[in-house]
Design an enzyme around this catalytic site. Sequence first.
Site, mmCIF file in Angstrom:
data_model
loop_
_atom_site.group_PDB
_atom_site.id
_atom_site.type_symbol
_atom_site.label_atom_id
_atom_site.label_comp_id
_atom_site.label_asym_id
_atom_site.label_seq_id
_atom_site.Cartn_x
_atom_site.Cartn_y
_atom_site.Cartn_z
ATOM 1 C CB THR A 186 40.865 35.059 42.941
ATOM 2 O OG1 THR A 186 39.995 35.632 43.529
ATOM 3 C CG2 THR A 186 40.519 34.089 41.774
ATOM 4 C CB THR A 204 37.564 33.251 43.718
ATOM 5 O OG1 THR A 204 37.721 34.374 44.494
ATOM 6 C CG2 THR A 204 36.226 33.472 42.822
ATOM 7 N NE ARG A 214 30.956 40.112 42.738
ATOM 8 C CZ ARG A 214 32.191 39.857 42.657
ATOM 9 N NH1 ARG A 214 32.678 38.436 42.887
ATOM 10 N NH2 ARG A 214 33.043 40.460 41.728
ATOM 11 N N GLY A 238 41.349 40.059 40.475
ATOM 12 C CA GLY A 238 40.712 41.447 40.497
ATOM 13 C C GLY A 238 39.261 41.693 40.648
HETATM 14 C C1 SD4 Z 1 35.836 38.386 41.749
HETATM 15 N N1 SD4 Z 1 37.987 38.250 40.358
HETATM 16 O O1 SD4 Z 1 35.077 37.383 42.455
HETATM 17 C C2 SD4 Z 1 36.964 37.887 41.812
HETATM 18 C C3 SD4 Z 1 37.846 38.449 42.957
HETATM 19 C C4 SD4 Z 1 39.362 38.224 43.048
HETATM 20 O O2 SD4 Z 1 41.142 37.867 44.317
HETATM 21 O O3 SD4 Z 1 40.082 38.100 42.138
HETATM 22 N N2 SD4 Z 1 39.821 38.105 44.401
HETATM 23 O O4 SD4 Z 1 35.478 39.281 41.482
#
Ligand code: SD4
Length: 328
Positions: A186, A204, A214, A238
């Site tokens: 992301t 993201t 979700r 994350g």
């Molecule tokens: C999420 N924080 O949708 C995002 C995922 C992410 O690199 O950081 N992916 O939970």
Amino acid sequence: MEKNRQPEVGRRSFLKTTGMAALCGPSLAQEIASGESRWPCVISTWNSGLKANPAAWAILSGGGWALDAVEAGVRVTEDDPEDMSVGYGGLPDRDGHVTLDACIMDHEGNCGAVAFLQNIRHPITVARRVMEKTPHVMLVGEGALRFALSQGFQKENLLTEKAREAWQKWLQDNDYKPQVRPGHDTIGMLAIDVQGRLSGACTTSGLGFKMHGRVGDSPIIGAGLYVDNNVGAATATGNGEEMIRCAGSAMIVEQMRQGRSPQEACEAIIRRLYNWRKEKLQGRQVCFIAMDRLGQTGAFSLRPGFEYTLSTAEGGHRLMKASYLLDR
Ligand code: SD4
């Protein structure tokens, strides 16, 4: 490590000619005069910043607005099919749909967000339109799509062949159980311009093979992104469920308000989350970057592997490794 030199920006002469130092509070003016400020500056998550930060820098080095810079920067990643966590080419949910989350925030507390948006390549620009053209902060799903179309955005298929193959492999190897995937890409980006205006953007496709519908932290103001021009800004990448739970980005800004540096603030919130959740964080990654109103930066993650891209007039665009709390 990659390094590209960039043209110098005349920050001091800008401050002199605009009388900007006189407009700032006394301590900020002193800090600027003492050379502690680092304007402009861009920081973004992961190595995607090596492609994205130059687009932001092009705006900042011309004296432009940090908000325009972060939007232009993360749009590069949204366009990049090689980044499988953002925009076009992002991994789909477990039913094969690419669903996107994004938010943006400026130095005056204006913000906009979209969540669970499908078939629109640049959710960050839709988020900015929500901020600028509606009385709301967030639109989701069908409503966000309808708004985007009304603003002239075109519907397109965002599922690339590579992402479709990855999804089909996942379907074969897994029991349709929504996954907490360890890989993340992301992009969250923070920038400060030559006038000392902070802005941030985060965009993201969320966790690969997530449940349909979700939504993670990335479009949530306070979780995935927060900006307060009196203090600083933070953004996250994350496992979004953890960032939402600890209101991570807003908490980091609050830590800076208490006098912590961006680095200390990121570390404090990850330690707090770990002390609170410990074994429930098994297999999960939590990463933050932060910038204060002087353009000083910090980055920290729960586990090893987090990288970020820092762009300054002195250093060019540099890929950096973040420090972390746990060994693995
Ligand atoms: C999420 N924080 O949708 C995002 C995922 C992410 O690199 O950081 N992916 O939970």
